[in-house]
Write a protein that holds these residues in place. Structure first.
Motif, PDB file in Angstrom:
ATOM      1  N   THR A   1       9.412   2.510   0.670  1.00  0.00           N
ATOM      2  CA  THR A   1       8.578   3.013   1.762  1.00  0.00           C
ATOM      3  C   THR A   1       7.165   3.281   1.282  1.00  0.00           C
ATOM      4  OG1 THR A   1      10.510   4.076   2.786  1.00  0.00           O
ATOM      5  CG2 THR A   1       8.320   4.844   3.477  1.00  0.00           C
ATOM      6  N   ASP A   2       6.218   2.457   1.776  1.00  0.00           N
ATOM      7  CA  ASP A   2       4.795   2.637   1.441  1.00  0.00           C
ATOM      8  C   ASP A   2       4.636   2.991  -0.045  1.00  0.00           C
ATOM      9  OD1 ASP A   2       2.056   2.840   1.743  1.00  0.00           O
ATOM     10  OD2 ASP A   2       2.113   4.830   2.670  1.00  0.00           O
TER      11      ASP A   2
ATOM     12  N   GLY B   1       1.835  -2.193  -2.250  1.00  0.00           N
ATOM     13  CA  GLY B   1       1.718  -0.806  -2.659  1.00  0.00           C
ATOM     14  C   GLY B   1       0.353  -0.460  -3.199  1.00  0.00           C
ATOM     15  N   GLU B   2       0.209   0.816  -3.533  1.00  0.00           N
ATOM     16  CA  GLU B   2      -1.044   1.381  -4.029  1.00  0.00           C
ATOM     17  C   GLU B   2      -0.822   1.865  -5.462  1.00  0.00           C
ATOM     18  OE1 GLU B   2      -4.051   5.139  -2.914  1.00  0.00           O
ATOM     19  OE2 GLU B   2      -2.197   4.784  -1.776  1.00  0.00           O
TER      20      GLU B   2
ATOM     21  N   ARG C   1       6.334   9.088   0.840  1.00  0.00           N
ATOM     22  CA  ARG C   1       6.285   7.757   0.217  1.00  0.00           C
ATOM     23  C   ARG C   1       7.279   7.676  -0.944  1.00  0.00           C
ATOM     24  NH1 ARG C   1      -0.046   6.631  -0.917  1.00  0.00           N
ATOM     25  NH2 ARG C   1       0.714   4.480  -1.059  1.00  0.00           N
TER      26      ARG C   1
ATOM     27  N   CYS D   1       7.024  13.766  -1.796  1.00  0.00           N
ATOM     28  CA  CYS D   1       7.347  12.341  -1.862  1.00  0.00           C
ATOM     29  C   CYS D   1       8.822  12.129  -1.513  1.00  0.00           C
ATOM     30  CB  CYS D   1       7.045  11.787  -3.248  1.00  0.00           C
ATOM     31  SG  CYS D   1       8.160  12.402  -4.530  1.00  0.00           S
TER      32      CYS D   1
END
Length: 283
Positions: A152-153, A177-178, A205, A232
């Motif tokens: 998830t993200d 993703g980041e 996330r 998170c």
């Protein structure tokens, strides 16, 4: 012929399969004074590939003996694959009169080999300490494969700035993703490490914390605890070298880690990924 050190048997077997090379069966015995003798009585061929993680002093001595043993058995060329290089974190003298241990180890290994292959050394500059040609392989991207496809993200975090590049490699391999990193400050007098949370929003996330090595698990546990405080969801910790010394695995579980992923550079229960294909391409 592939010649495994006792700490790298599974990796060596996988490498032999990937390269279609024979696998030697070294023998180990100990003298009454505690000295070890590693031998390769079944060795054959002109080329030897010694595969040995130097996760302990004994493993390092064993590697040096295996290099010498294959020469005695007739090897004309020796390639030394060090999946995990012990002492690589001691890449400089921290106090006056202290050794540069990585340099001392590299020089010793160089005397018995024609070529060295390293897998994600803690400090890439240690390659310069070898007197033999060195190839450095980066294995971080392999860590994306065991991750769930439906994170998830996802946020990929390095526990310090130096590990963000590894996080980027895993993120790119995952293809989404980041990335960000934590600030880590180490007190070299006490050995204590303080982890400062990043500014990344982790709420709701899934987070993947990426590092080259998990040793004691203390730094990683602090990072995970900070992420949990920020709301998170699942937390995955992935590393190339899963040393997981002492109660490291328990620390991670207590901090709320969902899953620990490591490669077989150090053979542990968490070694979900093999670096054999990567090493095979380099041979």
């Amino acid at each position: 012929m592939i010649v495994p050190g006792s700490a790298s048997q599974a990796l060596a077997a996988a490498l032999a399969e990937h390269t279609d090379r024979a696998l030697a069966t070294p023998e180990y015995r100990w003298f009454p004074d505690g000295e070890e003798c590693a031998s390769v009585p079944e060795f054959g061929g002109e080329e030897a590939v010694v595969v040995a993680a130097t996760e302990s002093n004994d493993a390092l001595v064993e590697l040096l003996q295996l290099q010498d043993a294959v020469r005695e058995a007739g090897a004309e060329t020796v390639t030394t694959v060090i999946p995990y290089m012990g002492y690589a974190r001691q890449d400089r003298a921290f106090e006056h009169g202290e050794p540069v241990s990585a340099r001392a180890v590299a020089r010793a290994v160089s005397t018995g080999t024609d070529r060295v292959v390293l897998v994600t050394p803690h400090e890439p500059d240690v390659a310069e300490y070898f007197d033999a040609p060195v190839e450095v392989l980066e294995a971080a991207a392999l860590l994306a494969d065991p991750l769930p496809v439906d994170l998830t993200d996802p946020l990929f975090l390095g526990p310090d700035a130096s590990a963000e590049e590894l996080a980027v490699d895993v993120r790119d391999a995952y293809d989404g993703g980041e990335t960000d990193f934590f600030e880590k400050v180490r007190d070299y007098d006490t050995g204590e490490v303080t982890v400062m949370p990043s500014d990344a929003d982790a709420a709701g996330r899934d987070v993947v914390v990426v590092d080259d090595i998990i040793a004691t698990g203390s730094t990683m546990s602090e990072a995970v605890a900070a992420l949990r405080e920020r709301g998170c969801d699942d937390v995955y910790t992935v590393c190339v070298h899963g040393m997981l010394a002492g109660n490291a695995r328990t620390k991670l579980a207590a901090a709320g880690v969902t899953h620990v992923v490591a490669t077989d550079t150090l053979e542990r229960a968490e070694s979900d990924v093999s670096v054999a294909p990567l090493v095979a391409d380099a041979l």
